[in-house]
Design an enzyme around this catalytic site. Structure first.
Site, short mmCIF file in Angstrom:
data_model
loop_
_atom_site.label_atom_id
_atom_site.label_comp_id
_atom_site.label_asym_id
_atom_site.label_seq_id
_atom_site.Cartn_x
_atom_site.Cartn_y
_atom_site.Cartn_z
N PRO A 224 38.16 43.34 34.63
CG PRO A 224 37.24 42.72 36.71
CD PRO A 224 38.22 42.26 35.64
CG ASP A 262 44.13 42.25 20.01
OD1 ASP A 262 44.76 42.15 21.09
OD2 ASP A 262 44.21 41.43 19.11
CG ASP A 278 47.39 40.51 35.14
OD1 ASP A 278 48.34 39.72 35.03
OD2 ASP A 278 46.45 40.34 35.94
CE LYS A 307 48.65 36.67 33.43
NZ LYS A 307 48.21 37.01 34.78
#
Length: 359
Positions: A224, A262, A278, A307
């Site tokens: 967001p 995308d 991120d 990640k």
């Protein structure tokens, strides 16, 4: 300092295995051999060196900032145990007398629930210890600088590790933790990841140059808007790329263009100063994305998160960073690459890639 045969490394709880694998690998690369010792989720790793004095060799030769999983480190004497409650300072002072001169004491605990319960004791003990050591001329006056810092790692009220670290080759923060306050206006707590990354990676002397108002940026996987908020707060103009909704207050700033696309297929209309990412995806795929941006010259600097999988996390980091370095070297691109498991990270590491490194 021949008695300094042990390294103590702070890390995030649950990442002891990765921290141990990394220090074992890096020490072997400079001819320092030993073995790691740790318990799961204890928040630190002990690395025992086989040869006398080689902990000092390691802490001098290895560059602390090249370690990804260690937040802080020190070269230690043997663990001090069964310290008398009535006088803990005397046995500590006896060991300090054998160590290099320091002008400051850093009292640390493990970043765990048990460790945090010791912080009150650690703060009080730090003041008493520093005062006593100065009275005995075992600690230099505050204004006198020293190459070394004294580290005390409190395990409990009667047990601690005593060591030293080079001031210029360690973290300036206890346990290596950069304390930041969450900005109430930010859309999500992920905003602290990017703020901490800027504090950690970008030298103070270059912040005005690299984080200047009026710069352009792309935030991949922006919604967001936690990272976009940091960019806007630096007065940058941002293309926020995400199919999800952006924070309404952030969009009203007039500095954000939202592209519902995308992140892996988006191409900027022209090169930008910053690309930040991120995105939640496999680290190898994010690495490929960063390579694509770098080879196309689409950004001058990038901060991105990898990640990590549940297993083989150290190997995954080595593979991804090695792939990135190899691609840039093959293309003849000058770069600077650093990576760190930051305090505000969880199951990821944060990387800074500068394609305009200082000469």
């Amino acid at each position: 300092m021949s008695e300094l045969n042990t390294l103590l490394l702070h890390c995030r709880s649950g990442f002891e295995k990765e921290c141990a694998a990394e220090i074992t690998t890096r020490c072997a690369e400079i001819g320092v051999y030993g073995y790691p010792q740790f318990e799961p989720a204890q928040g630190y790793v002990i690395y025992h060196c086989h040869e006398p004095g080689t902990a000092e060799v390691a802490i001098r030769k290895l560059r602390f900032r090249d370690l990804v999983f260690a937040r802080q480190w020190s070269a230690c004497v043997a663990r001090l145990e069964r310290l008398p409650s009535a006088d803990r300072i005397t046995p500590i002072a006896e060991q300090v007398a054998k160590m290099p001169s320091c002008s400051e004491v850093m009292i640390e605990v493990a970043d765990t629930t048990e460790g945090r319960e010791l912080q009150g004791f650690a703060r009080k003990f730090s003041s008493a210890l520093a005062q006593a050591l100065r009275q005995q001329s075992l600690l230099l006056p505050r204004k006198q600088r020293s190459q070394w810092r004294l580290h005390v790692m409190v395990i409990d009220g009667k047990t601690l590790w005593l060591g030293v670290a080079p001031v210029a080759n360690s973290s300036p923060h206890p346990m290596g933790i950069q304390r930041l306050k969450f900005p109430a206006a930010a859309p999500s707590r992920s905003t602290l990841k990017l703020e901490e990354a800027w504090h950690y990676f970008i030298p103070k002397r270059r912040r005005d140059e690299l984080l200047a108002g009026g710069m352009t940026a792309v935030d991949l996987g922006a919604a967001p808007g936690g990272w976009t908020w940091q960019l806007v707060n630096q007065h940058m103009f941002v293309i926020a790329v995400d199919n999800g909704p952006m924070n309404e207050d952030l969009m009203e700033s007039g500095q954000v263009e939202h592209r519902r696309e995308d992140a892996f297929t988006f191409a900027p209309p022209k090169p930008v100063d910053w690309m930040v990412c991120d995105v939640v995806d496999k680290p190898a795929r994010v690495t490929e994305l960063v390579v694509h941006w770098a080879l196309n010259g689409w950004c001058r600097n990038a901060i991105f998160n990898l990640k990590l999988p549940m297993k083989q996390r150290f190997d995954e980091v080595e593979d991804c960073l090695g792939r990135l370095r190899g691609e840039l070297a093959s293309a003849g691109i000058a770069y600077r690459l650093e990576a760190r498991h930051l305090y505000h990270d969880r199951e990821e590491i944060t990387c800074w890639l500068s394609l305009t490194p200082e000469n």
